[in-house]
Design a protein around this motif. Structure first.
Motif, PDB file in Angstrom:
ATOM      1  N   ARG A  31      45.726  55.023  38.061  1.00 22.82           N
ATOM      2  CA  ARG A  31      46.025  53.617  37.866  1.00 22.82           C
ATOM      3  C   ARG A  31      47.117  53.130  38.796  1.00 22.82           C
ATOM      4  NH1 ARG A  31      42.406  50.869  36.539  1.00 22.82           N
ATOM      5  NH2 ARG A  31      43.777  49.260  35.695  1.00 22.82           N
ATOM      6  N   ALA A  32      47.944  54.049  39.315  1.00 20.06           N
ATOM      7  CA  ALA A  32      49.001  53.628  40.230  1.00 20.06           C
ATOM      8  C   ALA A  32      48.445  53.136  41.548  1.00 20.06           C
ATOM      9  CB  ALA A  32      49.968  54.783  40.478  1.00 20.06           C
ATOM     10  N   VAL A  33      47.227  53.533  41.861  1.00 21.56           N
ATOM     11  CA  VAL A  33      46.602  53.083  43.097  1.00 21.56           C
ATOM     12  C   VAL A  33      45.797  51.840  42.777  1.00 21.56           C
ATOM     13  CG1 VAL A  33      45.190  53.785  45.053  1.00 21.56           C
ATOM     14  CG2 VAL A  33      46.475  55.475  43.819  1.00 21.56           C
ATOM     15  N   GLY A  34      46.445  50.809  42.374  1.00 23.76           N
ATOM     16  CA  GLY A  34      45.767  49.563  42.015  1.00 23.76           C
ATOM     17  C   GLY A  34      45.754  48.598  43.163  1.00 23.76           C
ATOM     18  N   ARG A  35      45.040  47.500  42.986  1.00 21.18           N
ATOM     19  CA  ARG A  35      44.966  46.504  44.029  1.00 21.18           C
ATOM     20  C   ARG A  35      46.253  45.687  44.062  1.00 21.18           C
ATOM     21  NH1 ARG A  35      42.284  45.231  39.663  1.00 21.18           N
ATOM     22  NH2 ARG A  35      42.409  43.165  38.721  1.00 21.18           N
ATOM     23  N   ALA A  36      46.595  45.193  45.208  1.00 19.51           N
ATOM     24  CA  ALA A  36      47.749  44.322  45.334  1.00 19.51           C
ATOM     25  C   ALA A  36      47.381  42.934  44.855  1.00 19.51           C
ATOM     26  CB  ALA A  36      48.199  44.268  46.792  1.00 19.51           C
ATOM     27  N   ALA A  37      48.267  42.308  44.115  1.00 22.27           N
ATOM     28  CA  ALA A  37      47.983  40.988  43.556  1.00 22.27           C
ATOM     29  C   ALA A  37      47.749  39.976  44.665  1.00 22.27           C
ATOM     30  CB  ALA A  37      49.158  40.541  42.686  1.00 22.27           C
ATOM     31  N   GLY A  38      46.729  39.164  44.478  1.00 23.60           N
ATOM     32  CA  GLY A  38      46.470  38.070  45.407  1.00 23.60           C
ATOM     33  C   GLY A  38      45.802  38.469  46.696  1.00 23.60           C
ATOM     34  N   THR A  39      45.286  39.721  46.776  1.00 20.90           N
ATOM     35  CA  THR A  39      44.708  40.154  48.040  1.00 20.90           C
ATOM     36  C   THR A  39      43.213  40.427  47.944  1.00 20.90           C
ATOM     37  OG1 THR A  39      45.155  42.483  47.578  1.00 20.90           O
ATOM     38  CG2 THR A  39      46.878  41.229  48.699  1.00 20.90           C
ATOM     39  N   VAL A  40      42.578  40.086  46.836  1.00 22.05           N
ATOM     40  CA  VAL A  40      41.183  40.468  46.634  1.00 22.05           C
ATOM     41  C   VAL A  40      40.242  39.424  47.199  1.00 22.05           C
ATOM     42  CG1 VAL A  40      39.446  41.123  44.937  1.00 22.05           C
ATOM     43  CG2 VAL A  40      41.851  41.655  44.525  1.00 22.05           C
ATOM     44  N   PRO A  41      39.478  39.761  48.259  1.00 28.18           N
ATOM     45  CA  PRO A  41      38.504  38.809  48.804  1.00 28.18           C
ATOM     46  C   PRO A  41      37.410  38.538  47.779  1.00 28.18           C
ATOM     47  CG  PRO A  41      38.891  40.667  50.301  1.00 28.18           C
ATOM     48  CD  PRO A  41      39.495  41.025  48.989  1.00 28.18           C
ATOM     49  N   HIS A  42      36.742  37.391  47.921  1.00 28.13           N
ATOM     50  CA  HIS A  42      35.766  36.991  46.916  1.00 28.13           C
ATOM     51  C   HIS A  42      34.580  37.939  46.852  1.00 28.13           C
ATOM     52  CE1 HIS A  42      33.871  35.380  50.550  1.00 28.13           C
ATOM     53  NE2 HIS A  42      32.754  35.421  49.881  1.00 28.13           N
ATOM     54  N   GLU A  43      34.298  38.669  47.943  1.00 28.82           N
ATOM     55  CA  GLU A  43      33.095  39.487  47.924  1.00 28.82           C
ATOM     56  C   GLU A  43      33.315  40.842  47.261  1.00 28.82           C
ATOM     57  OE1 GLU A  43      34.733  40.052  52.212  1.00 28.82           O
ATOM     58  OE2 GLU A  43      34.715  38.540  50.627  1.00 28.82           O
ATOM     59  N   TRP A  44      34.543  41.174  46.888  1.00 25.22           N
ATOM     60  CA  TRP A  44      34.819  42.454  46.243  1.00 25.22           C
ATOM     61  C   TRP A  44      35.317  42.247  44.834  1.00 25.22           C
ATOM     62  CZ3 TRP A  44      37.752  43.249  51.267  1.00 25.22           C
ATOM     63  CH2 TRP A  44      36.895  43.779  52.248  1.00 25.22           C
ATOM     64  N   ARG A  45      34.927  43.164  43.959  1.00 19.86           N
ATOM     65  CA  ARG A  45      35.433  43.168  42.594  1.00 19.86           C
ATOM     66  C   ARG A  45      36.145  44.484  42.335  1.00 19.86           C
ATOM     67  NH1 ARG A  45      30.248  42.330  39.251  1.00 19.86           N
ATOM     68  NH2 ARG A  45      31.614  43.295  37.686  1.00 19.86           N
ATOM     69  N   PHE A  46      37.229  44.408  41.600  1.00 21.67           N
ATOM     70  CA  PHE A  46      38.012  45.591  41.275  1.00 21.67           C
ATOM     71  C   PHE A  46      38.184  45.654  39.763  1.00 21.67           C
ATOM     72  CE2 PHE A  46      38.974  44.629  45.634  1.00 21.67           C
ATOM     73  CZ  PHE A  46      39.012  45.868  46.258  1.00 21.67           C
ATOM     74  N   ASP A  47      37.061  45.664  39.052  1.00 22.87           N
ATOM     75  CA  ASP A  47      37.105  45.656  37.597  1.00 22.87           C
ATOM     76  C   ASP A  47      36.382  46.847  36.983  1.00 22.87           C
ATOM     77  OD1 ASP A  47      34.569  44.895  38.333  1.00 22.87           O
ATOM     78  OD2 ASP A  47      34.571  42.985  37.263  1.00 22.87           O
ATOM     79  N   SER A  48      36.172  47.904  37.772  1.00 27.95           N
ATOM     80  CA  SER A  48      35.506  49.088  37.243  1.00 27.95           C
ATOM     81  C   SER A  48      36.433  49.933  36.380  1.00 27.95           C
ATOM     82  CB  SER A  48      34.963  49.959  38.383  1.00 27.95           C
ATOM     83  OG  SER A  48      34.020  49.253  39.156  1.00 27.95           O
TER      84      SER A  48
END
Length: 208
Positions: A5-22
């Motif tokens: 979980r420490a390797v999470g996405r940085a806030a505000g950097t997720v492009p619309h074509e990718w999802r990080f909800d797995s």
């Protein structure tokens, strides 16, 4: 850089074509190769791979990406394939020893080193302690998979989306473990719309 979980996405950097909800970064990587998200989010060239690594939080923002080349693209595609085989084998209760061996070999490497530095405002931000290396980033994702699959509670919550056109694997953290879709807003909503249309199609016409 820690795995899990420490390797999470940085806030505000997720492009619309990718999802990080797995629920895990290793599953998010697998999802980039699955329909219906494969066409818009695939990592088949240098630029999208670099952007995904930053969006996923594996690389800090503003990390120079000049080192990423076609070998990185092939290596991450191979890891994605092996992870997909491994997690589905676990869901189905069957062995996948070749994939397990590949993931273990990558996980044995050291993940990227990080340090805290001051930005232009004086706030501490994360930075790699050396130029990014493909093997170190592969190790971070592979270690995340090892941590997931060796945790009995987490492993028991692995699910494959029940959406008709979706094969995403996710970690079901819902109360009672009753989550059916990778995303209620995407696949869940699609299923509800399809169900409504099926009901409408068989509903008898009102008399004139």
């Amino acid at each position: 850089m820690a795995a899990g979980r420490a390797v999470g996405r940085a806030a505000g950097t997720v492009p619309h074509e990718w999802r990080f909800d797995s629920g895990r970064i290793c599953l998010d990587l697998v999802a980039t190769g699955e329909p219906p998200f494969r066409e818009c989010g695939r990592l088949d060239s240098v630029v999208p791979l670099g952007r995904w690594l930053i969006a996923a939080g594996l690389l800090p923002e503003q990390t120079p990406l000049a080192a990423i080349d076609a070998d990185w693209v092939r290596s991450f595609a191979e890891l994605r394939s092996q992870l997909g085989q491994l997690v589905r084998a676990e869901i189905e209760g069957r062995p996948s020893e070749a994939a397990l061996e590949c993931v273990n070999a990558l996980a044995s490497g050291a993940p990227p080193g990080i340090r805290a530095v001051r930005d232009e405002r004086g706030s501490l931000v994360r930075e790699l302690s050396a130029a990014p290396r493909c093997g170190a980033l592969l190790a971070a994702v592979a270690r995340d998979a090892v941590e997931l699959l060796t945790d009995p509670a987490a492993r028991s919550r692995l699910r494959q989306c029940e959406g008709g056109s979706c094969r995403r694997v996710y970690l079901d953290t819902s109360r009672g473990g009753r989550r059916r879709w990778c995303s209620s807003e995407v696949c869940g909503n699609r299923e509800r719309v399809a169900r409504h249309r099926r009901r409408a199609a068989v509903r008898p016409a009102s008399p004139a």
